[in-house]
Enzyme design. Sequence first.
Site, mmCIF file in Angstrom:
data_model
loop_
_atom_site.group_PDB
_atom_site.id
_atom_site.type_symbol
_atom_site.label_atom_id
_atom_site.label_comp_id
_atom_site.label_asym_id
_atom_site.label_seq_id
_atom_site.Cartn_x
_atom_site.Cartn_y
_atom_site.Cartn_z
ATOM 1 N N LYS A 1 24.130 27.084 46.473
ATOM 2 C CA LYS A 1 24.264 27.675 45.026
ATOM 3 C C LYS A 1 24.094 26.757 44.017
ATOM 4 O O LYS A 1 24.060 25.419 44.269
ATOM 5 C CB LYS A 1 25.698 28.365 45.176
ATOM 6 C CG LYS A 1 25.673 29.294 46.627
ATOM 7 C CD LYS A 1 27.007 29.960 46.429
ATOM 8 C CE LYS A 1 27.082 31.119 47.633
ATOM 9 N NZ LYS A 1 28.562 31.612 47.705
ATOM 10 N N TYR B 1 23.234 40.370 47.478
ATOM 11 C CA TYR B 1 24.503 40.511 47.869
ATOM 12 C C TYR B 1 24.872 42.103 47.624
ATOM 13 O O TYR B 1 25.843 42.522 47.096
ATOM 14 C CB TYR B 1 25.578 39.640 46.843
ATOM 15 C CG TYR B 1 25.629 38.187 47.220
ATOM 16 C CD1 TYR B 1 26.345 38.121 48.445
ATOM 17 C CD2 TYR B 1 24.966 37.460 46.158
ATOM 18 C CE1 TYR B 1 26.440 36.600 48.547
ATOM 19 C CE2 TYR B 1 25.353 36.033 46.661
ATOM 20 C CZ TYR B 1 25.827 35.618 47.680
ATOM 21 O OH TYR B 1 26.123 34.193 48.240
ATOM 22 N N ASN C 1 31.750 28.220 45.427
ATOM 23 C CA ASN C 1 32.093 27.457 46.704
ATOM 24 C C ASN C 1 30.696 27.055 47.431
ATOM 25 O O ASN C 1 30.575 26.789 48.488
ATOM 26 C CB ASN C 1 32.649 28.825 47.748
ATOM 27 C CG ASN C 1 31.830 29.980 47.849
ATOM 28 O OD1 ASN C 1 30.558 29.969 47.335
ATOM 29 N ND2 ASN C 1 32.460 30.694 48.558
ATOM 30 N N HIS D 1 26.084 29.359 50.696
ATOM 31 C CA HIS D 1 25.730 30.544 51.316
ATOM 32 C C HIS D 1 25.447 30.515 52.744
ATOM 33 O O HIS D 1 24.428 29.654 53.151
ATOM 34 C CB HIS D 1 24.946 31.643 50.680
ATOM 35 C CG HIS D 1 24.498 32.778 51.590
ATOM 36 N ND1 HIS D 1 25.485 33.749 51.895
ATOM 37 C CD2 HIS D 1 23.501 33.001 52.261
ATOM 38 C CE1 HIS D 1 24.794 34.634 52.383
ATOM 39 N NE2 HIS D 1 23.549 34.227 53.045
ATOM 40 N N GLU E 1 17.716 38.286 55.183
ATOM 41 C CA GLU E 1 17.733 37.358 53.957
ATOM 42 C C GLU E 1 16.671 36.507 54.244
ATOM 43 O O GLU E 1 16.187 36.082 53.310
ATOM 44 C CB GLU E 1 19.026 36.651 54.373
ATOM 45 C CG GLU E 1 20.234 37.529 53.901
ATOM 46 C CD GLU E 1 21.744 37.105 54.192
ATOM 47 O OE1 GLU E 1 21.815 35.846 54.490
ATOM 48 O OE2 GLU E 1 22.647 37.785 54.086
HETATM 49 P P1 GTP Z 1 28.477 33.812 51.267
HETATM 50 O O1 GTP Z 1 27.877 32.910 52.478
HETATM 51 O O2 GTP Z 1 28.056 33.321 49.862
HETATM 52 O O3 GTP Z 1 28.098 35.187 51.635
HETATM 53 O O4 GTP Z 1 30.309 33.780 51.389
HETATM 54 P P2 GTP Z 1 30.965 34.413 52.421
HETATM 55 O O5 GTP Z 1 30.283 35.215 53.403
HETATM 56 O O6 GTP Z 1 31.852 33.395 52.807
HETATM 57 O O7 GTP Z 1 31.675 35.371 51.451
HETATM 58 P P3 GTP Z 1 31.406 37.039 50.906
HETATM 59 O O8 GTP Z 1 30.101 37.413 51.603
HETATM 60 O O9 GTP Z 1 32.515 38.037 51.167
HETATM 61 O O10 GTP Z 1 31.315 36.875 49.453
HETATM 62 C C1 GTP Z 1 29.967 36.249 48.841
HETATM 63 C C2 GTP Z 1 30.297 35.530 47.748
HETATM 64 O O11 GTP Z 1 30.975 36.177 46.742
HETATM 65 C C3 GTP Z 1 31.098 34.270 47.889
HETATM 66 O O12 GTP Z 1 30.840 33.240 48.760
HETATM 67 C C4 GTP Z 1 31.894 33.862 46.595
HETATM 68 O O13 GTP Z 1 30.910 32.961 45.964
HETATM 69 C C5 GTP Z 1 31.946 35.310 46.030
HETATM 70 N N1 GTP Z 1 33.092 36.064 46.137
HETATM 71 C C6 GTP Z 1 33.593 36.314 46.910
HETATM 72 N N2 GTP Z 1 34.876 37.046 46.881
HETATM 73 C C7 GTP Z 1 35.217 36.628 45.578
HETATM 74 C C8 GTP Z 1 36.185 36.646 44.632
HETATM 75 O O14 GTP Z 1 37.228 37.244 45.165
HETATM 76 N N3 GTP Z 1 36.116 36.187 43.575
HETATM 77 C C9 GTP Z 1 35.007 35.454 43.041
HETATM 78 N N4 GTP Z 1 34.857 35.256 41.726
HETATM 79 N N5 GTP Z 1 34.011 35.524 43.746
HETATM 80 C C10 GTP Z 1 34.054 35.973 45.205
HETATM 81 MG MG MG Z 2 28.795 36.596 53.007
#
Ligand code: GTP
Ligand code: MG
Length: 151
Positions: free
Chosen positions: A9, A49, A112, A115, A126
Amino acid sequence: VEETYIMIKPDGVQRGLVGEIISRFEKKGFKLTGLKLFECPKELAEEHYKDLQSKSFFPNLISYITSGPVVCMAWEGVGVVESARKLIGATNPLNAMPGTIRGDLAVQTGRNVVHGSDSPENGIREIALWFKEGELCKWAPTIDPWLNEIN
Ligand code: GTP
Ligand code: MG
């Protein structure tokens, strides 16, 4: 064989973590089949997303992902989707185990650094979304017999 979409990212690129993050997947023994530095259009971030569209953080997530270049990668290997998720660690870096990418290199969910696809189906979806035909290399690493007993 399974494939997964891994993306560094914009915070990972800005913080100079590109080499470090790629290195973890390389050293593990997965096969890199696609790699590019890319400025993600808003529409693509929204499509990627789309399952999170209804979340309150969605607008912030889209501006985060489009805030600078990302590094797009396709990785291949038996069990690569689940294994990559383990290498990456929990979504909230404060809950991610030391030794994982997020556990070692990040402090906040909204920053974080990386991805990873969450299922083999999403890995395929994807990679098709982020890469054009001709951008992926189907090659045979010469070290393969040292990583996999059966090829
Ligand atoms: P990805 O690998 O990026 O898809 O992350 P993930 O699978 O661990 O988490 P998820 O798919 O649920 O969420 C996608 C992304 O959205 C996360 O990696 C974060 O960058 C963002 N995100 C998720 N939850 C939150 C939240 O509560 N607050 C914020 N600011 N960002 C969030
Ligand atoms: Mg995810």
